[in-house]
Design a protein around this motif. Structure first.
Motif, PDB file in Angstrom:
ATOM      1  N   ASN A 197      31.525  35.269  49.191  1.00  0.00           N
ATOM      2  CA  ASN A 197      32.065  34.408  48.347  1.00  0.00           C
ATOM      3  C   ASN A 197      31.373  33.347  47.559  1.00  0.00           C
ATOM      4  O   ASN A 197      31.667  32.197  47.398  1.00  0.00           O
ATOM      5  CB  ASN A 197      33.109  33.544  49.105  1.00  0.00           C
ATOM      6  N   ALA A 198      29.906  33.644  47.417  1.00  0.00           N
ATOM      7  CA  ALA A 198      28.953  32.816  46.682  1.00  0.00           C
ATOM      8  C   ALA A 198      29.757  32.125  45.417  1.00  0.00           C
ATOM      9  O   ALA A 198      29.202  31.136  44.912  1.00  0.00           O
ATOM     10  CB  ALA A 198      27.646  33.273  46.684  1.00  0.00           C
ATOM     11  N   ASP A 199      30.308  32.894  44.725  1.00  0.00           N
ATOM     12  CA  ASP A 199      30.584  32.546  43.273  1.00  0.00           C
ATOM     13  C   ASP A 199      32.258  32.320  43.461  1.00  0.00           C
ATOM     14  O   ASP A 199      32.648  32.199  42.307  1.00  0.00           O
ATOM     15  CB  ASP A 199      30.338  33.881  42.453  1.00  0.00           C
ATOM     16  N   THR A 200      32.850  32.308  44.621  1.00  0.00           N
ATOM     17  CA  THR A 200      34.234  32.202  44.498  1.00  0.00           C
ATOM     18  C   THR A 200      34.531  30.585  44.264  1.00  0.00           C
ATOM     19  O   THR A 200      34.144  29.768  45.120  1.00  0.00           O
ATOM     20  CB  THR A 200      35.161  32.519  45.754  1.00  0.00           C
ATOM     21  N   PRO A 201      35.263  30.260  43.472  1.00  0.00           N
ATOM     22  CA  PRO A 201      35.838  28.707  43.115  1.00  0.00           C
ATOM     23  C   PRO A 201      36.441  28.152  44.297  1.00  0.00           C
ATOM     24  O   PRO A 201      37.190  28.626  45.061  1.00  0.00           O
ATOM     25  CB  PRO A 201      36.460  28.794  41.984  1.00  0.00           C
ATOM     26  N   ASN A 202      36.033  26.849  44.627  1.00  0.00           N
ATOM     27  CA  ASN A 202      36.590  26.055  45.702  1.00  0.00           C
ATOM     28  C   ASN A 202      36.311  26.674  47.231  1.00  0.00           C
ATOM     29  O   ASN A 202      36.820  26.375  47.922  1.00  0.00           O
ATOM     30  CB  ASN A 202      37.939  25.946  45.283  1.00  0.00           C
ATOM     31  N   TYR A 203      35.612  27.835  47.094  1.00  0.00           N
ATOM     32  CA  TYR A 203      35.397  28.491  48.518  1.00  0.00           C
ATOM     33  C   TYR A 203      34.378  27.241  49.183  1.00  0.00           C
ATOM     34  O   TYR A 203      33.302  26.767  48.913  1.00  0.00           O
ATOM     35  CB  TYR A 203      34.599  29.902  48.409  1.00  0.00           C
ATOM     36  N   LYS A 204      34.571  27.147  50.638  1.00  0.00           N
ATOM     37  CA  LYS A 204      33.840  26.092  51.416  1.00  0.00           C
ATOM     38  C   LYS A 204      33.022  26.937  52.372  1.00  0.00           C
ATOM     39  O   LYS A 204      33.833  27.832  53.277  1.00  0.00           O
ATOM     40  CB  LYS A 204      34.763  25.128  52.181  1.00  0.00           C
ATOM     41  N   ALA A 205      32.075  26.968  52.622  1.00  0.00           N
ATOM     42  CA  ALA A 205      30.835  27.805  53.220  1.00  0.00           C
ATOM     43  C   ALA A 205      31.286  27.451  54.678  1.00  0.00           C
ATOM     44  O   ALA A 205      31.813  26.367  55.157  1.00  0.00           O
ATOM     45  CB  ALA A 205      29.411  27.470  53.198  1.00  0.00           C
ATOM     46  N   LYS A 206      31.241  28.394  55.766  1.00  0.00           N
ATOM     47  CA  LYS A 206      31.512  28.404  57.129  1.00  0.00           C
ATOM     48  C   LYS A 206      30.265  28.605  57.902  1.00  0.00           C
ATOM     49  O   LYS A 206      29.247  29.169  57.381  1.00  0.00           O
ATOM     50  CB  LYS A 206      32.754  29.076  57.573  1.00  0.00           C
ATOM     51  N   LYS A 207      30.323  28.003  59.266  1.00  0.00           N
ATOM     52  CA  LYS A 207      29.137  28.374  59.980  1.00  0.00           C
ATOM     53  C   LYS A 207      29.861  28.735  61.400  1.00  0.00           C
ATOM     54  O   LYS A 207      30.839  28.084  61.787  1.00  0.00           O
ATOM     55  CB  LYS A 207      28.123  27.210  60.099  1.00  0.00           C
ATOM     56  N   THR A 208      29.130  29.579  62.149  1.00  0.00           N
ATOM     57  CA  THR A 208      29.369  29.664  63.684  1.00  0.00           C
ATOM     58  C   THR A 208      28.716  28.689  64.454  1.00  0.00           C
ATOM     59  O   THR A 208      27.564  28.674  64.502  1.00  0.00           O
ATOM     60  CB  THR A 208      29.177  31.298  63.838  1.00  0.00           C
ATOM     61  N   VAL A 209      29.371  28.109  65.571  1.00  0.00           N
ATOM     62  CA  VAL A 209      28.736  27.449  66.404  1.00  0.00           C
ATOM     63  C   VAL A 209      28.788  27.976  67.546  1.00  0.00           C
ATOM     64  O   VAL A 209      29.952  28.311  68.240  1.00  0.00           O
ATOM     65  CB  VAL A 209      29.481  26.025  66.251  1.00  0.00           C
ATOM     66  N   PHE A 210      27.703  28.160  68.229  1.00  0.00           N
ATOM     67  CA  PHE A 210      27.651  28.816  69.512  1.00  0.00           C
ATOM     68  C   PHE A 210      26.424  28.378  70.601  1.00  0.00           C
ATOM     69  O   PHE A 210      26.405  28.415  71.784  1.00  0.00           O
ATOM     70  CB  PHE A 210      27.984  30.272  69.778  1.00  0.00           C
ATOM     71  N   ALA A 211      25.350  28.149  69.982  1.00  0.00           N
ATOM     72  CA  ALA A 211      24.065  28.041  70.599  1.00  0.00           C
ATOM     73  C   ALA A 211      24.128  26.854  71.679  1.00  0.00           C
ATOM     74  O   ALA A 211      23.810  26.994  72.866  1.00  0.00           O
ATOM     75  CB  ALA A 211      23.055  27.597  69.644  1.00  0.00           C
ATOM     76  N   HIS A 212      24.785  25.627  71.446  1.00  0.00           N
ATOM     77  CA  HIS A 212      24.540  24.528  72.243  1.00  0.00           C
ATOM     78  C   HIS A 212      25.753  24.875  73.388  1.00  0.00           C
ATOM     79  O   HIS A 212      25.570  24.669  74.631  1.00  0.00           O
ATOM     80  CB  HIS A 212      24.999  23.145  71.696  1.00  0.00           C
ATOM     81  N   GLU A 213      26.860  25.688  73.038  1.00  0.00           N
ATOM     82  CA  GLU A 213      27.834  26.058  73.967  1.00  0.00           C
ATOM     83  C   GLU A 213      27.145  27.008  74.965  1.00  0.00           C
ATOM     84  O   GLU A 213      27.219  26.844  76.491  1.00  0.00           O
ATOM     85  CB  GLU A 213      28.952  26.407  73.519  1.00  0.00           C
ATOM     86  N   LEU A 214      26.246  27.951  74.498  1.00  0.00           N
ATOM     87  CA  LEU A 214      25.791  28.957  75.325  1.00  0.00           C
ATOM     88  C   LEU A 214      24.762  28.169  76.322  1.00  0.00           C
ATOM     89  O   LEU A 214      24.589  28.682  77.371  1.00  0.00           O
ATOM     90  CB  LEU A 214      25.268  30.269  74.759  1.00  0.00           C
ATOM     91  N   GLY A 257      33.238  23.736  42.687  1.00  0.00           N
ATOM     92  CA  GLY A 257      33.770  23.430  43.924  1.00  0.00           C
ATOM     93  C   GLY A 257      33.175  24.234  45.243  1.00  0.00           C
ATOM     94  O   GLY A 257      33.866  24.134  46.363  1.00  0.00           O
ATOM     95  N   ASN A 258      32.430  25.084  45.049  1.00  0.00           N
ATOM     96  CA  ASN A 258      31.882  25.943  45.932  1.00  0.00           C
ATOM     97  C   ASN A 258      30.666  25.405  46.457  1.00  0.00           C
ATOM     98  O   ASN A 258      29.817  24.827  46.208  1.00  0.00           O
ATOM     99  CB  ASN A 258      31.469  27.282  45.620  1.00  0.00           C
ATOM    100  N   ASN A 259      30.360  25.508  47.997  1.00  0.00           N
ATOM    101  CA  ASN A 259      29.214  24.699  48.442  1.00  0.00           C
ATOM    102  C   ASN A 259      28.410  25.956  49.207  1.00  0.00           C
ATOM    103  O   ASN A 259      27.480  25.336  50.261  1.00  0.00           O
ATOM    104  CB  ASN A 259      29.489  23.730  49.683  1.00  0.00           C
ATOM    105  N   VAL A 260      28.450  27.068  48.982  1.00  0.00           N
ATOM    106  CA  VAL A 260      27.445  28.208  49.686  1.00  0.00           C
ATOM    107  C   VAL A 260      26.267  28.039  48.927  1.00  0.00           C
ATOM    108  O   VAL A 260      26.119  28.012  47.648  1.00  0.00           O
ATOM    109  CB  VAL A 260      28.206  29.566  49.204  1.00  0.00           C
ATOM    110  N   ASP A 261      25.158  27.937  49.712  1.00  0.00           N
ATOM    111  CA  ASP A 261      23.699  28.175  49.396  1.00  0.00           C
ATOM    112  C   ASP A 261      23.195  29.268  49.547  1.00  0.00           C
ATOM    113  O   ASP A 261      22.859  29.587  51.040  1.00  0.00           O
ATOM    114  CB  ASP A 261      22.902  26.753  49.750  1.00  0.00           C
ATOM    115  N   ILE A 262      23.211  30.054  48.663  1.00  0.00           N
ATOM    116  CA  ILE A 262      22.546  31.437  49.343  1.00  0.00           C
ATOM    117  C   ILE A 262      21.382  31.652  49.952  1.00  0.00           C
ATOM    118  O   ILE A 262      21.057  32.334  50.465  1.00  0.00           O
ATOM    119  CB  ILE A 262      22.459  32.410  47.857  1.00  0.00           C
TER     120      ILE A 262
END
Length: 134
Positions: free
Chosen positions: A32-49, A93-98
Motif C-alpha cells: 500500500n505504499a502508493d495508496t492514498p490516505n493509507y497509514k503505515a502500521k507496525k507490529t509491537v511484540f519485542a518488549h512484551e516478549l 496522505g500516505n505515511n509509508v516510508d519504503i
C-alpha cells in the motif's frame, strides 16, 4: 520435566508467530505504499516478549503457603498491530516510508531465521538424547 511442552518452547513459538505477524504487516505496508490516505502500521511484540521471558526466568515450587510466589504464568502475550506515527506524511496522505519498510523486512527475516535455528537446535538436542541423532 517436559522436553517439548515447556515455557521456552512456548516462548519461541510465540516469538515465531509474532515475527510472522510482523512480516504480514510489513508486506501490507509495502503493498500500500502508493495508496492514498493509507497509514503505515507496525507490529509491537519485542518488549512484551522480553517481559514474558523475564517472568519465566525464575519459577518456584512453593512448599508452604507463606512462601513468596515468584515467576510468571504461562500466559505469553502475542503481537499487536498499531499505526506507525514516526514517519512523515506524503502528498497523498500516505505515511509509508519504503526504506524503513525494507530495512524492517530484512531485520525481521534475520530474527525469524534465528528463532528457527534455535528451535531446530532444541529439537536436535532432544533427538540426540533419545539416541536418534547419530
Amino acid at each position: 520435566m517436559n522436553l517439548i511442552n515447556n515455557s521456552t518452547n512456548a516462548l519461541l513459538q510465540t516469538a515465531m508467530s509474532s515475527a510472522m505477524t510482523r512480516q504480514k504487516t510489513i508486506a501490507n505496508n509495502i503493498a500500500n505504499a502508493d495508496t492514498p490516505n493509507y497509514k503505515a502500521k507496525k507490529t509491537v511484540f519485542a518488549h512484551e516478549l522480553e517481559r514474558a521471558s523475564d517472568a519465566h526466568r525464575l519459577q518456584s515450587f512453593r512448599t508452604d503457603s507463606r512462601h513468596f510466589e515468584f515467576g510468571g504464568s504461562d500466559n505469553i502475550p502475542s503481537a499487536r498491530v498499531v499505526e506507525r506515527s514516526n514517519t512523515q506524511m506524503n502528498h497523498n496522505g500516505n505515511n509509508v516510508d519504503i526504506d524503513i519498510e525494507m530495512a524492517d523486512l530484512a531485520q525481521n527475516q534475520i530474527y525469524y531465521n534465528t528463532l528457527i535455528d534455535r528451535m531446530n537446535g532444541r529439537f536436535n538436542s532432544i533427538r540426540t538424547v533419545l539416541g536418534q541423532g547419530r
